[in-house]
Design a protein around this motif. Structure first.
Motif, mmCIF file in Angstrom:
data_model
loop_
_atom_site.group_PDB
_atom_site.id
_atom_site.type_symbol
_atom_site.label_atom_id
_atom_site.label_comp_id
_atom_site.label_asym_id
_atom_site.label_seq_id
_atom_site.Cartn_x
_atom_site.Cartn_y
_atom_site.Cartn_z
ATOM 1 N N ASP A 75 6.123 2.584 -9.738
ATOM 2 C CA ASP A 75 6.699 2.484 -8.398
ATOM 3 C C ASP A 75 5.676 2.012 -7.375
ATOM 4 N N VAL A 76 4.466 2.565 -7.458
ATOM 5 C CA VAL A 76 3.437 2.308 -6.447
ATOM 6 C C VAL A 76 2.109 2.026 -7.133
ATOM 7 N N HIS A 77 1.443 0.996 -6.655
ATOM 8 C CA HIS A 77 0.085 0.676 -7.073
ATOM 9 C C HIS A 77 -0.731 0.498 -5.794
ATOM 10 N N TYR A 78 -2.041 0.596 -5.889
ATOM 11 C CA TYR A 78 -2.838 0.441 -4.672
ATOM 12 C C TYR A 78 -4.223 -0.101 -4.992
ATOM 13 N N HIS A 79 -4.799 -0.784 -3.988
ATOM 14 C CA HIS A 79 -6.211 -1.117 -3.956
ATOM 15 C C HIS A 79 -6.885 -0.066 -3.078
ATOM 16 N N VAL A 80 -8.018 0.426 -3.474
ATOM 17 C CA VAL A 80 -8.672 1.489 -2.711
ATOM 18 C C VAL A 80 -8.945 1.029 -1.281
ATOM 19 N N GLY A 81 -9.500 -0.183 -1.127
ATOM 20 C CA GLY A 81 -9.809 -0.677 0.216
ATOM 21 C C GLY A 81 -8.564 -0.827 1.070
ATOM 22 N N GLY A 82 -7.493 -1.338 0.476
ATOM 23 C CA GLY A 82 -6.247 -1.475 1.216
ATOM 24 C C GLY A 82 -5.655 -0.138 1.595
#
Length: 413
Positions: A75-82
């Motif tokens: 459902d959700v993925h992320y970049h740490v900086g973002g």
């Protein structure tokens, strides 16, 4: 009284605003760096979601949040900086997702969604676009009995509270309706009032063509050149400078950059998403959300379109199609997916606001400046309904639905 109006942004929201204002007799110039419908409005699942009366809230249970944090969820993925760059917005989003607040927001949000299909219907008839649209609904499919049972309870509540109509389908009925599925599923919720579009970008193009046929001007230009003048607003285009008394910012995920330069601090952020088309394999009869896996399959002109959930990342960060890879694997387990059409998947951004409501109305700090953005996952659905509300406000008419919940002034000056 007819007025000169600039509209910045040629996605579904901007094109709809330009079209509505032109239909009402105003002299409108629509400006974008690209042709209509080539950005976020091109990349969605192509569903006009009449059932989406409650905006997507942030999960609040520890198990789901931990799954997201550990990147175990599609459902959700992320970049740490973002992620770090939008923590203040995400915190406001989390607070707005508390049950009592979310119920209030949903009642306000539903007042726009209630007009989504009827306002599209009006434009489709004028634009001769009915060939692009199917009016036979959207399915949310469930793999486990527990999730399906909970979905039925939630759907019954939504039908009771908002009057939207669904049909429950058990596993046998779903298998009969979607014979390409090669595994048994627990069941589905078939939302009957939602519509699907075989080519979302083409629908925007049809509306843009109607806008031009009605006398509107479509020009290429950079929204960052927008500036205030003594008599209104001015922008540079490839055909020269254009002046107008009013300017509408309908830039979707690019709205934050321009509004920040103009002195506004709005709690905006983007959720990125991916899609890819597949041909030569099986398809689905209707658009469907694999609700426990977090991806959508939608039959389109270019093939079967697979769209992903949300990726929290800087808008211009490198592509990381982790979700698409996982969703493709899940889809291949469900049906014979076929081969990808595109060498590289499409990547775009959804324009989100921390309180889950779009920003529609007069900009508090500038005369003649109007906002129409922040529609999250539903810009394609809400473009015409938002356009009608915005046009009512620009013309100083009584708005057709309560405008206060969407006003830019809710964030202060």
């Amino acid at each position: 009284m007819a007025q000169e109006i600039l509209v910045l942004g040629a996605g579904m929201v901007g094109v709809s605003a330009a079209l509505e204002l032109t239909l009402r007799g105003h002299a409108v110039t629509l400006v974008d760096r690209r042709a209509p419908g080539q950005e976020t409005s091109y990349g969605n699942a192509g569903v006009i979601q009449r059932e989406a009366v409650e905006p997507y809230g942030m999960p609040r249970d520890l198990g789901t949040l931990l799954s997201v944090a550990l990147r175990r969820s599609l459902d959700v993925h992320y970049h740490v900086g973002g992620l770090l760059s939008v923590l203040p917005q995400l915190f406001r989003y989390w607070r707005a997702s508390a049950p009592d607040r979310h119920r209030q927001i949903s009642r306000q949000y539903a007042s726009l969604i209630a007009h989504a299909t009827s306002e599209h219907e009006r434009y489709m008839a004028l634009a001769d676009a009915q060939d692009l649209v199917r009016k036979d609904g959207l399915r949310l499919v469930y793999r486990t009995p527990q999730a399906f049972d909970q979905a039925l309870l939630d759907s019954e509540r939504l039908q009771r509270e908002y009057g939207i109509v669904f049909a429950p389908m058990d596993g046998d009925a779903l298998s009969a309706a979607e014979p390409a599925f090669r595994i048994a599923l627990a069941g589905a919720v078939h939302w009957l009032d939602s519509w699907s579009v075989s080519d979302p970008g083409a629908l925007v193009e049809r509306y843009a063509r109607l806008f031009q046929q009605q006398g509107g001007r479509l020009l290429v230009g950079n929204a960052e050149s927008l500036r205030a003048t003594a008599s209104g607003w001015q922008i540079d285009t490839t055909q020269g400078t254009v002046d107008a008394a009013h300017a509408v910012v309908a830039l979707g995920p690019w709205a934050a950059q321009l509004t920040r330069r103009l002195g506004y601090r709005l709690p905006l952020f983007v959720k990125r998403g991916y899609h890819r088309h597949y041909t030569g394999g099986a398809s689905v009869k209707l658009p469907m959300l694999d609700a426990e896996r977090g991806y959508v399959l939608s039959p389109q002109r270019r093939g079967l379109r697979l769209t992903t959930g949300a990726e929290i990342a800087h808008q211009d960060a490198r592509p990381t199609p982790h979700q698409l890879t996982g969703a493709e694997a899940e889809a291949r387990g469900l049906l014979t997916l076929g081969e990808p059409v595109e060498v590289d998947p499409w990547l775009g951004s959804r324009p989100c606001c921390a309180d889950m409501k779009p920003v529609i109305g007069r900009a508090p700090l500038h005369k003649g400046l109007w906002f129409n953005f922040g529609h999250g996952h539903q810009g394609f659905t809400l473009g015409p309904a938002s356009a009608r509300l915005l046009a009512d406000l620009i013309e100083n008419r009584a708005p057709y639905t309560d405008a206060q919940p969407f006003s830019p002034a809710r964030f202060g000056a």
